[in-house]
Structures are given as C-alpha cells and as structure tokens.
Design a protein around this motif. Sequence first.
Motif: not given
Length: 148
Positions: A64-87
């Motif tokens: 479960l911890s590995e799944l959570m780490v993967m999910q958190q990384y995907i959320e981080y990438v989503d944040t990066c995507i939002q920032t990059k869309q603004m850029d």
Amino acid sequence: MAGFQYAYQKIVDLKSSEKTQAEWLLSTAVGKLQTEEMSLNQYFQERASWSERLHVASSTAVTLSELMVMQQYIEYVDTCIQTKQMDVKHAQRHVDDSRVVLTDKMMDEKVWQKSKERALGRFRSIMQTKEQNELDEMATVRFAAAAR
C-alpha cells in the motif's frame, strides 16, 4: 547631376532596425513558447506513464505504501502540469504581444518607406523637368545659331 538623398533617411533606417528587433523578439517568444509546450507534453507523457504503472501495480502484489508513493508522485506531476500550463499561457500572451508590436513596427516602416518613395518620385520629376528644360534650351540655341 546630383543624386537623390532623402532628408529623413536616418528615420527610415531606424524604423527598419526597430522592425528587425521586433522580428527577433517574436522569434525568441515563439521559441520560448515551443520550449514550454514541449515541456508540458513531457509532463503529460510522464503522467500517462505513471498512471499506467499505478494501474498495473494495483492489480499485482504491491504494498500500500508503494501505491501511495506512486499516487503522490502522480499528484505532483499534475501540479507541475498546471504550473506548466500557466507558463504556456504566459508564453502565448508574450507571442501575441510580440506579434502586435511587430505589426506596429512594420506599419511604421511602411509609412516611412512610402514617404521616401514619394520624395524619390518628386525628385525624379524635378530632374526630368530640368533635363527637358536644358534640352529645350540647347535646341533653341542651335536653332538660333542655324538661323543666322
């Protein structure tokens, strides 16, 4: 005979130089926009890759911890995507602004070039009139000399 010298040639040169600078700025802005778009596409690819990994991992024996780490990384990438869309939007606005500036500079240059062309036309007309007057005078002198 004297050659044509436009009194405002330095202004014409300046307007041409300003247009060239505006072209360079637009080119730079377009390059920046392309870079931002490529970066955004890389984030989208990375997100798709990690989403696929998460999907595969959820159907296999993974902690479960590995799944959570993967999910958190995907959320981080989503944040990066939002920032990059603004850029990307900012870069697009910069390209649009640069296009407007270039259009203005091109119109300025065209106005001054037309002014120069009109001045050249007037100069040529005056020179033709002077030449014709000189030819007429030479013909009159010859006719008067032949009549004596």
